[in-house]
Design a protein around this motif. Structure first.
Motif, PDB file in Angstrom:
ATOM      1  N   TRP A 189      -6.248  -6.138   4.458  1.00 16.11           N
ATOM      2  CA  TRP A 189      -6.383  -5.292   3.148  1.00 16.11           C
ATOM      3  C   TRP A 189      -6.122  -6.393   2.247  1.00 16.11           C
ATOM      4  O   TRP A 189      -4.744  -6.952   2.452  1.00 16.11           O
ATOM      5  CB  TRP A 189      -5.933  -4.154   2.963  1.00 16.11           C
ATOM      6  N   SER A 190      -6.516  -6.701   0.848  1.00 14.62           N
ATOM      7  CA  SER A 190      -6.011  -7.417  -0.127  1.00 14.62           C
ATOM      8  C   SER A 190      -4.976  -6.410  -0.825  1.00 14.62           C
ATOM      9  O   SER A 190      -5.470  -5.144  -1.100  1.00 14.62           O
ATOM     10  CB  SER A 190      -6.838  -7.903  -1.197  1.00 14.62           C
ATOM     11  N   LEU A 191      -3.662  -6.993  -1.180  1.00 12.55           N
ATOM     12  CA  LEU A 191      -2.812  -6.244  -1.629  1.00 12.55           C
ATOM     13  C   LEU A 191      -2.211  -6.424  -3.037  1.00 12.55           C
ATOM     14  O   LEU A 191      -2.055  -7.825  -3.420  1.00 12.55           O
ATOM     15  CB  LEU A 191      -1.404  -6.265  -0.506  1.00 12.55           C
ATOM     16  N   ALA A 192      -2.096  -5.515  -3.856  1.00 19.03           N
ATOM     17  CA  ALA A 192      -1.274  -5.860  -5.115  1.00 19.03           C
ATOM     18  C   ALA A 192      -0.170  -4.803  -4.958  1.00 19.03           C
ATOM     19  O   ALA A 192      -0.128  -3.615  -4.571  1.00 19.03           O
ATOM     20  CB  ALA A 192      -2.408  -5.070  -6.234  1.00 19.03           C
ATOM     21  N   LEU A 193       1.013  -5.428  -4.978  1.00 19.42           N
ATOM     22  CA  LEU A 193       2.202  -4.921  -4.648  1.00 19.42           C
ATOM     23  C   LEU A 193       3.209  -4.950  -5.958  1.00 19.42           C
ATOM     24  O   LEU A 193       3.431  -5.793  -6.508  1.00 19.42           O
ATOM     25  CB  LEU A 193       2.841  -5.707  -3.576  1.00 19.42           C
ATOM     26  N   THR A 194       4.031  -3.662  -6.049  1.00 19.68           N
ATOM     27  CA  THR A 194       4.717  -3.669  -7.025  1.00 19.68           C
ATOM     28  C   THR A 194       6.230  -3.585  -6.736  1.00 19.68           C
ATOM     29  O   THR A 194       6.505  -3.070  -5.562  1.00 19.68           O
ATOM     30  CB  THR A 194       4.506  -2.639  -8.234  1.00 19.68           C
ATOM     31  N   GLY A 195       7.211  -4.020  -7.493  1.00 19.40           N
ATOM     32  CA  GLY A 195       8.750  -3.823  -7.089  1.00 19.40           C
ATOM     33  C   GLY A 195       9.424  -4.187  -8.572  1.00 19.40           C
ATOM     34  O   GLY A 195       9.170  -5.124  -9.053  1.00 19.40           O
ATOM     35  N   ARG A 196      10.749  -3.606  -8.436  1.00 19.33           N
ATOM     36  CA  ARG A 196      11.560  -4.198  -9.661  1.00 19.33           C
ATOM     37  C   ARG A 196      12.440  -5.524  -9.255  1.00 19.33           C
ATOM     38  O   ARG A 196      12.890  -6.095  -9.941  1.00 19.33           O
ATOM     39  CB  ARG A 196      12.565  -3.061  -9.863  1.00 19.33           C
ATOM     40  N   ARG A 197      12.542  -5.617  -8.055  1.00 18.67           N
ATOM     41  CA  ARG A 197      13.493  -6.855  -7.393  1.00 18.67           C
ATOM     42  C   ARG A 197      12.606  -8.034  -7.080  1.00 18.67           C
ATOM     43  O   ARG A 197      11.868  -8.035  -6.036  1.00 18.67           O
ATOM     44  CB  ARG A 197      14.151  -6.302  -6.313  1.00 18.67           C
ATOM     45  N   GLU A 198      12.629  -8.853  -8.157  1.00 23.59           N
ATOM     46  CA  GLU A 198      11.602 -10.010  -7.929  1.00 23.59           C
ATOM     47  C   GLU A 198      11.803 -10.893  -6.670  1.00 23.59           C
ATOM     48  O   GLU A 198      10.866 -11.216  -5.960  1.00 23.59           O
ATOM     49  CB  GLU A 198      11.699 -10.765  -9.196  1.00 23.59           C
ATOM     50  N   ALA A 199      13.175 -11.079  -6.463  1.00 29.46           N
ATOM     51  CA  ALA A 199      13.153 -12.005  -5.151  1.00 29.46           C
ATOM     52  C   ALA A 199      12.632 -11.156  -3.875  1.00 29.46           C
ATOM     53  O   ALA A 199      11.960 -12.057  -3.198  1.00 29.46           O
ATOM     54  CB  ALA A 199      14.742 -12.126  -5.269  1.00 29.46           C
ATOM     55  N   ARG A 200      12.995  -9.918  -3.803  1.00 28.17           N
ATOM     56  CA  ARG A 200      12.285  -9.323  -2.553  1.00 28.17           C
ATOM     57  C   ARG A 200      10.892  -9.588  -2.666  1.00 28.17           C
ATOM     58  O   ARG A 200      10.287  -9.419  -1.505  1.00 28.17           O
ATOM     59  CB  ARG A 200      12.891  -8.050  -2.605  1.00 28.17           C
ATOM     60  N   LEU A 201      10.200  -9.128  -3.984  1.00 27.65           N
ATOM     61  CA  LEU A 201       8.912  -8.948  -3.886  1.00 27.65           C
ATOM     62  C   LEU A 201       8.243 -10.431  -3.677  1.00 27.65           C
ATOM     63  O   LEU A 201       7.276 -10.445  -2.736  1.00 27.65           O
ATOM     64  CB  LEU A 201       8.519  -8.472  -5.297  1.00 27.65           C
ATOM     65  N   GLN A 202       8.795 -11.416  -3.901  1.00 25.52           N
ATOM     66  CA  GLN A 202       8.246 -12.774  -3.777  1.00 25.52           C
ATOM     67  C   GLN A 202       8.311 -13.099  -2.293  1.00 25.52           C
ATOM     68  O   GLN A 202       7.672 -13.578  -1.532  1.00 25.52           O
ATOM     69  CB  GLN A 202       9.093 -13.935  -4.560  1.00 25.52           C
ATOM     70  N   ALA A 203       9.471 -12.671  -1.537  1.00 27.25           N
ATOM     71  CA  ALA A 203       9.780 -12.902  -0.201  1.00 27.25           C
ATOM     72  C   ALA A 203       8.799 -12.298   0.563  1.00 27.25           C
ATOM     73  O   ALA A 203       8.274 -12.563   1.545  1.00 27.25           O
ATOM     74  CB  ALA A 203      11.153 -12.751   0.292  1.00 27.25           C
ATOM     75  N   LEU A 204       8.429 -11.114   0.237  1.00 26.46           N
ATOM     76  CA  LEU A 204       7.274 -10.246   1.045  1.00 26.46           C
ATOM     77  C   LEU A 204       5.756 -10.948   0.899  1.00 26.46           C
ATOM     78  O   LEU A 204       5.156 -10.819   1.659  1.00 26.46           O
ATOM     79  CB  LEU A 204       7.495  -8.843   0.603  1.00 26.46           C
ATOM     80  N   THR A 205       5.713 -11.296  -0.516  1.00 23.96           N
ATOM     81  CA  THR A 205       4.322 -12.100  -0.811  1.00 23.96           C
ATOM     82  C   THR A 205       4.162 -13.319  -0.134  1.00 23.96           C
ATOM     83  O   THR A 205       3.107 -13.300   0.569  1.00 23.96           O
ATOM     84  CB  THR A 205       4.401 -12.317  -2.298  1.00 23.96           C
ATOM     85  N   ASP A 206       5.166 -13.955  -0.044  1.00 22.11           N
ATOM     86  CA  ASP A 206       5.231 -15.194   0.861  1.00 22.11           C
ATOM     87  C   ASP A 206       4.777 -14.918   2.174  1.00 22.11           C
ATOM     88  O   ASP A 206       4.213 -15.653   2.913  1.00 22.11           O
ATOM     89  CB  ASP A 206       6.627 -15.968   0.676  1.00 22.11           C
ATOM     90  N   GLU A 207       5.726 -13.875   2.606  1.00 18.50           N
ATOM     91  CA  GLU A 207       5.423 -13.521   4.227  1.00 18.50           C
ATOM     92  C   GLU A 207       3.954 -13.047   4.468  1.00 18.50           C
ATOM     93  O   GLU A 207       3.288 -13.561   5.393  1.00 18.50           O
ATOM     94  CB  GLU A 207       6.497 -12.429   4.561  1.00 18.50           C
ATOM     95  N   LEU A 208       3.297 -12.309   3.639  1.00 18.80           N
ATOM     96  CA  LEU A 208       2.138 -11.420   3.917  1.00 18.80           C
ATOM     97  C   LEU A 208       1.009 -12.460   3.399  1.00 18.80           C
ATOM     98  O   LEU A 208       0.034 -12.053   4.007  1.00 18.80           O
ATOM     99  CB  LEU A 208       2.034 -10.207   3.264  1.00 18.80           C
ATOM    100  N   SER A 209       1.263 -13.415   2.669  1.00 16.57           N
ATOM    101  CA  SER A 209      -0.027 -14.215   2.252  1.00 16.57           C
ATOM    102  C   SER A 209      -0.450 -15.104   3.574  1.00 16.57           C
ATOM    103  O   SER A 209      -1.662 -15.593   3.300  1.00 16.57           O
ATOM    104  CB  SER A 209       0.713 -15.421   1.178  1.00 16.57           C
ATOM    105  N   ALA A 210       0.328 -15.176   4.518  1.00 12.26           N
ATOM    106  CA  ALA A 210      -0.276 -15.831   5.689  1.00 12.26           C
ATOM    107  C   ALA A 210      -1.234 -14.946   6.463  1.00 12.26           C
ATOM    108  O   ALA A 210      -2.274 -15.331   7.204  1.00 12.26           O
ATOM    109  CB  ALA A 210       0.778 -15.978   6.651  1.00 12.26           C
ATOM    110  N   LEU A 211      -1.524 -13.665   5.908  1.00 15.18           N
ATOM    111  CA  LEU A 211      -2.548 -12.716   6.610  1.00 15.18           C
ATOM    112  C   LEU A 211      -3.437 -12.152   5.599  1.00 15.18           C
ATOM    113  O   LEU A 211      -4.323 -11.910   6.170  1.00 15.18           O
ATOM    114  CB  LEU A 211      -1.598 -11.503   6.942  1.00 15.18           C
ATOM    115  N   THR A 212      -3.179 -12.310   4.425  1.00 15.49           N
ATOM    116  CA  THR A 212      -4.259 -11.621   3.500  1.00 15.49           C
ATOM    117  C   THR A 212      -4.010 -12.139   1.918  1.00 15.49           C
ATOM    118  O   THR A 212      -2.942 -12.918   1.728  1.00 15.49           O
ATOM    119  CB  THR A 212      -4.144 -10.030   3.730  1.00 15.49           C
ATOM    120  N   ASP A 213      -4.671 -11.933   1.049  1.00 17.35           N
ATOM    121  CA  ASP A 213      -4.254 -12.171  -0.405  1.00 17.35           C
ATOM    122  C   ASP A 213      -3.638 -11.002  -0.933  1.00 17.35           C
ATOM    123  O   ASP A 213      -3.726  -9.603  -0.750  1.00 17.35           O
ATOM    124  CB  ASP A 213      -5.670 -12.117  -1.103  1.00 17.35           C
ATOM    125  N   VAL A 214      -2.252 -11.370  -1.501  1.00 20.24           N
ATOM    126  CA  VAL A 214      -1.194 -10.486  -2.054  1.00 20.24           C
ATOM    127  C   VAL A 214      -1.074 -10.909  -3.385  1.00 20.24           C
ATOM    128  O   VAL A 214      -0.946 -12.344  -3.818  1.00 20.24           O
ATOM    129  CB  VAL A 214       0.158 -10.883  -1.339  1.00 20.24           C
TER     130      VAL A 214
END
Length: 254
Positions: free
Chosen positions: A27-52
């Motif tokens: 699934w393509s994901l739009a993800l929200t969060g207050r903690r930018e560093a955590r959100l970016q780390a998750l985005t980097d991880e999951l971008s190998a699988l799908t569009d984030v």
């Protein structure tokens, strides 16, 4: 057509587990969060699988939410799913001992934040139509009272009733609505509630074999991938070790 999902509060707990589960399903994901560093780390991880597409924001910020949602890429013009996960509990003291600021934060996050994301994204869900779905994270605290639950439990009772009412308003659109109500779950949620007190956190889960965030993510994936003609209205989950407490009795009366 690619399935698209919007998740609030994706940087920990259920939201993070859901992001991973749905990314694995493509699934393509739009993800929200207050903690930018955590959100970016998750985005980097999951971008190998799908569009984030990450959105650094606080769901309590109505205008910030509106601006972020307006900026979504075209692929999110039609939204397959919305998981309203952002929420929290603060403190477990009896009501007379609570900080009123904590009550404000819980109401603003658990109720108003959910309302903002839902209302702002409804046009995109309705544009998708049949098969789209909203999953709201409620709690057994919305049905079953316990000491120290006060505003948190009341906010989750709101989530339950809002989910049922919203389903009425969406009849004929094909958009489904589910209130999922977990019991004892082991996640950062409780560490936040106890103000970072690790000992209280550990005591809460000791020997309980609590539900894990991955269990909730798997359940939500099941909900959102049911055939389009099926709506799971509400779903209550507890670990086998948990059940309903007996009625409290004050035996100090003379």
């Amino acid at each position: 057509m690619t399935s698209t999902l919007f998740i609030t509060g994706a940087t920990s707990g259920f939201g993070e587990a859901c992001a991973r589960r749905f990314a694995q399903a493509g699934w393509s994901l739009a993800l929200t969060g207050r903690r930018e560093a955590r959100l970016q780390a998750l985005t980097d991880e999951l971008s190998a699988l799908t569009d984030v597409h990450p959105l650094v924001l606080d769901v309590r910020d109505r205008h910030g939410m509106a601006a972020a949602i307006a900026s979504l890429p075209a692929k999110f013009d039609k939204l397959t799913g919305l998981i309203n996960n952002a929420g929290l509990a603060l403190g477990a003291e009896p009501a007379p001992q609570c900080d009123l600021n904590d009550w404000d934060i819980m109401v603003d996050t658990n109720i108003k934040g959910l309302l903002y994301s839902t209302h702002l994204l409804l046009p995109r869900l309705i544009a998708h139509g049949r098969g789209a779905g909203i999953v709201n994270l409620g709690s057994i605290a919305g049905t079953w009272p316990y000491p120290g639950s006060h505003v948190y439990g009341a906010s989750k009772a709101f989530v339950r009733q809002f989910s049922l009412n919203l389903r009425n308003d969406l009849v004929g659109t094909g958009v489904r609505v589910t209130d999922i109500e977990p019991g004892l779950c082991e996640s950062e949620f409780s560490l936040v509630r106890f103000g970072g007190d690790q000992a209280k956190y550990d005591a809460t889960y000791a020997g309980a074999e609590a539900i894990q965030p991955e269990d909730i993510a798997e359940t939500i994936h099941w909900i959102l991938t049911q055939p389009a003609h099926i709506n799971i209205n509400s779903l209550e989950l507890m670990p086998v070790s948990q059940t309903w407490a007996g009625f409290a009795i004050d035996r100090s009366a003379k």
